[in-house]
Design a protein around this motif. Structure first.
Motif, PDB file in Angstrom:
ATOM      1  N   LYS A   1     -44.334  86.490  51.817  1.00 46.54           N
ATOM      2  CA  LYS A   1     -45.328  85.626  52.455  1.00 46.54           C
ATOM      3  C   LYS A   1     -46.419  85.192  51.473  1.00 46.54           C
ATOM      4  O   LYS A   1     -46.969  84.093  51.600  1.00 46.54           O
ATOM      5  N   ALA A   2     -46.712  86.042  50.504  1.00 48.62           N
ATOM      6  CA  ALA A   2     -47.757  85.753  49.522  1.00 48.62           C
ATOM      7  C   ALA A   2     -47.228  84.929  48.351  1.00 48.62           C
ATOM      8  O   ALA A   2     -47.986  84.593  47.440  1.00 48.62           O
ATOM      9  N   MET A   3     -45.937  84.602  48.396  1.00 49.58           N
ATOM     10  CA  MET A   3     -45.324  83.785  47.349  1.00 49.58           C
ATOM     11  C   MET A   3     -44.902  82.412  47.860  1.00 49.58           C
ATOM     12  O   MET A   3     -44.870  81.449  47.109  1.00 49.58           O
TER      13      MET A   3
ATOM     14  N   LYS B   1     -53.521  85.665  50.807  1.00 50.25           N
ATOM     15  CA  LYS B   1     -53.531  84.934  52.084  1.00 50.25           C
ATOM     16  C   LYS B   1     -52.652  85.624  53.133  1.00 50.25           C
ATOM     17  O   LYS B   1     -51.988  84.968  53.940  1.00 50.25           O
ATOM     18  N   VAL B   2     -52.632  86.957  53.082  1.00 50.40           N
ATOM     19  CA  VAL B   2     -51.848  87.773  54.016  1.00 50.40           C
ATOM     20  C   VAL B   2     -52.776  88.781  54.679  1.00 50.40           C
ATOM     21  O   VAL B   2     -53.690  89.315  54.047  1.00 50.40           O
ATOM     22  N   GLU B   3     -52.546  89.059  55.958  1.00 52.31           N
ATOM     23  CA  GLU B   3     -53.340  90.034  56.714  1.00 52.31           C
ATOM     24  C   GLU B   3     -52.579  91.363  56.820  1.00 52.31           C
ATOM     25  O   GLU B   3     -51.402  91.372  57.191  1.00 52.31           O
ATOM     26  N   PRO B   4     -53.240  92.480  56.536  1.00 52.18           N
ATOM     27  CA  PRO B   4     -52.583  93.780  56.711  1.00 52.18           C
ATOM     28  C   PRO B   4     -52.658  94.258  58.160  1.00 52.18           C
ATOM     29  O   PRO B   4     -53.450  93.752  58.951  1.00 52.18           O
ATOM     30  N   VAL B   5     -51.822  95.242  58.476  1.00 49.41           N
ATOM     31  CA  VAL B   5     -51.929  95.971  59.742  1.00 49.41           C
ATOM     32  C   VAL B   5     -52.570  97.311  59.417  1.00 49.41           C
ATOM     33  O   VAL B   5     -52.093  98.037  58.536  1.00 49.41           O
ATOM     34  N   PHE B   6     -53.683  97.627  60.093  1.00 49.63           N
ATOM     35  CA  PHE B   6     -54.357  98.904  59.834  1.00 49.63           C
ATOM     36  C   PHE B   6     -53.753  99.979  60.725  1.00 49.63           C
ATOM     37  O   PHE B   6     -53.772  99.860  61.953  1.00 49.63           O
ATOM     38  N   LYS B   7     -53.209 101.007  60.068  1.00 50.99           N
ATOM     39  CA  LYS B   7     -52.471 102.033  60.787  1.00 50.99           C
ATOM     40  C   LYS B   7     -52.434 103.306  59.958  1.00 50.99           C
ATOM     41  O   LYS B   7     -52.349 103.247  58.727  1.00 50.99           O
ATOM     42  N   ASN B   8     -52.493 104.440  60.608  1.00 52.22           N
ATOM     43  CA  ASN B   8     -52.401 105.716  59.912  1.00 52.22           C
ATOM     44  C   ASN B   8     -51.084 105.794  59.150  1.00 52.22           C
ATOM     45  O   ASN B   8     -50.020 105.473  59.683  1.00 52.22           O
ATOM     46  N   THR B   9     -51.147 106.224  57.879  1.00 53.70           N
ATOM     47  CA  THR B   9     -49.955 106.249  57.030  1.00 53.70           C
ATOM     48  C   THR B   9     -48.863 107.154  57.597  1.00 53.70           C
ATOM     49  O   THR B   9     -47.673 106.815  57.546  1.00 53.70           O
TER      50      THR B   9
END
Length: 267
Positions: A47-49, A127-135
């Protein structure tokens, strides 16, 4: 020599800013792309490419993502190699001991534990959004889905990264490639892949490495620069990358790749 493929790293190489190619670079790729393949080769996720491919007008070409762990051609997955969940768990244990946070990547999925300045920078640059989640939860989910990581990013301080890098090398050097992105960041990818191995996979019997000109700046570009027909390091590259390259061009912020292309390809 007339090269048939141009392979270029993105961050610190083809990208003039942290996130975009310049109009000059676009014009030079436009000039040569009908006469050679343009293949982007990066540690980034797809997505970032894709937006960079679109800017360059080369969406029809394959891309090499995650330092060679994922090779795509449009929507088609050509090759995928992941770090298994058990190895991720062991890396996570080392990270936890030194308060290092992990970024976990699979295809276009990006998971992080907490927001940080580093995460915000990556969001802007890619230009990508992460998902915040416990590893631990992410690893459990991946186990259930029978998938692994195309890339792991360890984010710490210089001191903790120094310690973690040494421990990772001592414990997992047979399973993973470990790259030092900078003083505080460590990138991890599957051992069996590299940018060079992905290029070899793509060209198969159609071309040879001598048919390729490559551009890069960092440690993970060295194999590619050293083994293709012509390796060109940008002026801001690591000294190790410059030493093994055939040529050194201007810095990425000075459109080094575009200047080399303008002066040397199809004039």
């Amino acid at each position: 020599m007339t090269y048939k493929i141009l392979c270029s790293d993105l961050d610190g190489t083809l990208l003039t800013t942290k996130s975009d190619v310049s109009n000059f670079t676009i014009s030079q790729i436009e000039r040569v792309k009908e006469r050679m393949q343009i293949i982007l080769v990066s540690a980034r996720m797809p997505k970032a490419m894709h937006y960079i491919q679109q800017d360059l007008g080369v969406l029809h070409e394959p891309i090499i993502c995650y330092n060679g762990a994922l090779i795509l051609h449009g929507d088609k997955e050509l090759k995928s190699t992941v770090i298994p969940a058990l190895c991720i768990e062991n890396i996570h244990k080392i990270a936890e001991q030194h308060n290092i946070k992990l970024g976990l990547y699979y295809k276009d999925e990006w998971y992080a534990e907490i927001d940080s300045e580093r995460i915000q920078k990556e969001k802007v640059h890619t230009k990508v959004e992460p998902v915040f989640k416990n590893t631990t939860e992410t690893i459990l989910d991946w186990k259930l889905r029978k998938i692994g990581a195309h890339k792991i990013m360890l984010m710490g301080t210089k001191n903790t990264a120094d310690i973690a890098y040494k421990k990772l090398e001592e414990s997992f050097s047979e399973e993973i490639n470990i790259y030092r992105s900078n003083d505080t960041l460590i990138e991890v990818s599957p051992k069996s892949v590299s940018k060079l191995s992905a290029i070899i996979y793509l060209i198969k019997d159609k071309y040879t490495l001598d048919d390729i000109i490559s551009f890069g700046d960092n440690y993970n570009d060295i194999d590619m620069l050293q083994n293709t027909g012509c390796g060109v390091a940008v002026g801001n590259a690591r000294e190790e990358a410059k030493r093994i390259s055939n040529y050194v061009t201007l810095k990425n912020t000075e459109d080094g790749v575009a200047h080399y292309v303008k002066e040397n390809l199809f004039n």
